[in-house]
Motif scaffolding. Sequence first.
Motif, PDB file in Angstrom:
ATOM      1  N   LYS A  21      -7.710  12.542   1.523  1.00 40.42           N
ATOM      2  CA  LYS A  21      -9.072  12.124   0.971  1.00 40.42           C
ATOM      3  C   LYS A  21      -9.305  10.690   1.689  1.00 40.42           C
ATOM      4  O   LYS A  21     -10.542  10.283   2.112  1.00 40.42           O
ATOM      5  N   SER A  22      -8.250  10.091   2.296  1.00 45.16           N
ATOM      6  CA  SER A  22      -8.528   8.738   2.973  1.00 45.16           C
ATOM      7  C   SER A  22      -7.510   8.532   4.297  1.00 45.16           C
ATOM      8  O   SER A  22      -7.348   7.599   4.614  1.00 45.16           O
ATOM      9  N   ASN A  23      -7.081   9.629   4.688  1.00 49.32           N
ATOM     10  CA  ASN A  23      -5.955   9.611   5.630  1.00 49.32           C
ATOM     11  C   ASN A  23      -6.111  10.986   6.574  1.00 49.32           C
ATOM     12  O   ASN A  23      -6.863  11.873   6.043  1.00 49.32           O
ATOM     13  N   LYS A 159      -2.399   2.200   1.529  1.00 46.12           N
ATOM     14  CA  LYS A 159      -3.152   3.273   2.149  1.00 46.12           C
ATOM     15  C   LYS A 159      -2.897   4.416   1.583  1.00 46.12           C
ATOM     16  O   LYS A 159      -3.824   5.478   1.589  1.00 46.12           O
ATOM     17  N   LEU A 160      -2.042   4.761   1.052  1.00 42.45           N
ATOM     18  CA  LEU A 160      -1.663   6.118   0.293  1.00 42.45           C
ATOM     19  C   LEU A 160      -2.271   6.120  -1.038  1.00 42.45           C
ATOM     20  O   LEU A 160      -2.894   7.264  -1.679  1.00 42.45           O
ATOM     21  N   ASN A 161      -2.509   4.951  -1.718  1.00 39.58           N
ATOM     22  CA  ASN A 161      -3.341   5.067  -3.051  1.00 39.58           C
ATOM     23  C   ASN A 161      -4.574   5.561  -3.278  1.00 39.58           C
ATOM     24  O   ASN A 161      -5.426   5.381  -2.472  1.00 39.58           O
ATOM     25  N   THR A 162      -4.641   6.695  -4.272  1.00 39.15           N
ATOM     26  CA  THR A 162      -5.834   7.224  -4.614  1.00 39.15           C
ATOM     27  C   THR A 162      -5.983   7.412  -5.999  1.00 39.15           C
ATOM     28  O   THR A 162      -4.737   7.918  -6.658  1.00 39.15           O
ATOM     29  N   ILE A 163      -7.141   7.534  -6.510  1.00 35.99           N
ATOM     30  CA  ILE A 163      -7.228   7.917  -7.756  1.00 35.99           C
ATOM     31  C   ILE A 163      -7.330   9.386  -7.887  1.00 35.99           C
ATOM     32  O   ILE A 163      -8.421   9.868  -7.066  1.00 35.99           O
ATOM     33  N   PRO A 164      -6.780  10.416  -8.687  1.00 30.78           N
ATOM     34  CA  PRO A 164      -5.683   9.949  -9.699  1.00 30.78           C
ATOM     35  C   PRO A 164      -4.543  10.214  -8.841  1.00 30.78           C
ATOM     36  O   PRO A 164      -3.456  11.114  -9.636  1.00 30.78           O
ATOM     37  N   PHE A 165      -4.118   9.670  -8.064  1.00 33.85           N
ATOM     38  CA  PHE A 165      -2.683   9.836  -7.145  1.00 33.85           C
ATOM     39  C   PHE A 165      -2.232   8.402  -6.923  1.00 33.85           C
ATOM     40  O   PHE A 165      -1.964   8.323  -5.698  1.00 33.85           O
TER      41      PHE A 165
END
Length: 293
Positions: A21-23, A159-165
């Motif tokens: 999603k962001s990487n 950088k790894l953090n995403t919702i819901p992860f």
Amino acid sequence: MRIGIIGGGAIGLLFACYLSKSNQVTLYCRTNEQVRLINKYGIYLKHHGTVDNFTIKAQPSDEISAEDLFIIAVKQYQLEQIERVFHHIPSQTPLIFIQNGVAHLKFIENLSHETIIVGVVEHGALKEKTNYVHHTGEGLTRLAIFRGNEQFVGPIIHKLNTIPFPFIFEKDYLEMVFGKLIVNAVINPLTAILKAKNGELMLNSHYLHLVHLVLDEVVKILDISDREKVFMRIKTICENTASNQSSMLKDILNHRQTEIDGIIGGLLNMAETKDLKVPVLQFLYHSIKGMER
Ligand SMILES: NC(=O)C1=CN([C@@H]2O[C@H](COP(=O)(O)OP(=O)(O)OC[C@H]3O[C@@H](n4cnc5c(N)ncnc54)[C@H](OP(=O)(O)O)[C@@H]3O)[C@@H](O)[C@H]2O)C=CC1
Ligand SMILES: CC(C)(CO)C(=O)C(=O)O
């Protein structure tokens, strides 16, 4: 960030979807067939009854490209098989290992990489097809530094953090890894031998008696003073995952190798060093090894 994930199993597929999603994620697979399917159709992620499709790049694991970070998502007993892969990863590139148990710590000690992070995954994931993963239990991933500068972990988590992860930082890697080890040591072999779902260990008074017998020996080996706190953690996990089959039960039912060496095998080694007698753990170890055949 460019993230390489090695191993297209349940966790590799799950991480690939959320982190993409962001990487920029590349999934490194063992078979050309999995590479082909993922490059052509993407990865399907089922979560709460919804299925999403993620476009992810896949490559064979013997063709490593430059990445900013690698997440190693093969099983503990498969690490030896991918040893040569690490020769193609520059020693400055951080590595994250997420295996259950403790046996992988010995393997990673011998790597020359400067920054090594260990993780404990508290999600549940089931690979239903080659490019299809079911996110069966929502949790978080704990990360702690094994080797290198602690300062690197904060920006990586960011950088790894995403919702819901979510990812969270833990100060003490051994405390973190042992915390999960105890849970897996008690729940996994018993559920696999008894063919029981996690919740049954607390509901059936005879199974609960066995839980206490196993826990007594684990507590003795790890020299744990607050036994009640540890038991309550196991009880909560059994209740929260009541209708789940543990990964070891699934491995036995699917005639796959289990992670018993990394979990109970690791504890038996510690018991031997401390000259402790642990007949219940011996029983569990040999029962599972016998059932693996
Ligand atoms: N699943 C879960 O819910 C959880 C798992 N974990 C831990 O995560 C780790 C991975 O578990 P999980 O994903 O379930 O296991 P899987 O068996 O589903 O995945 C392991 C993957 O590694 C791949 N692999 C093996 N050898 C190579 C290679 N040479 N190159 C590239 N890939 C390779 C396998 O490929 P192939 O399929 O082609 O053989 C397989 O897809 C384990 O240590 C487990 O303890 C922790 C918490 C929860
Ligand atoms: C926590 C538990 C026991 C959940 O099933 C697990 O980690 C596993 O099955 O390996």
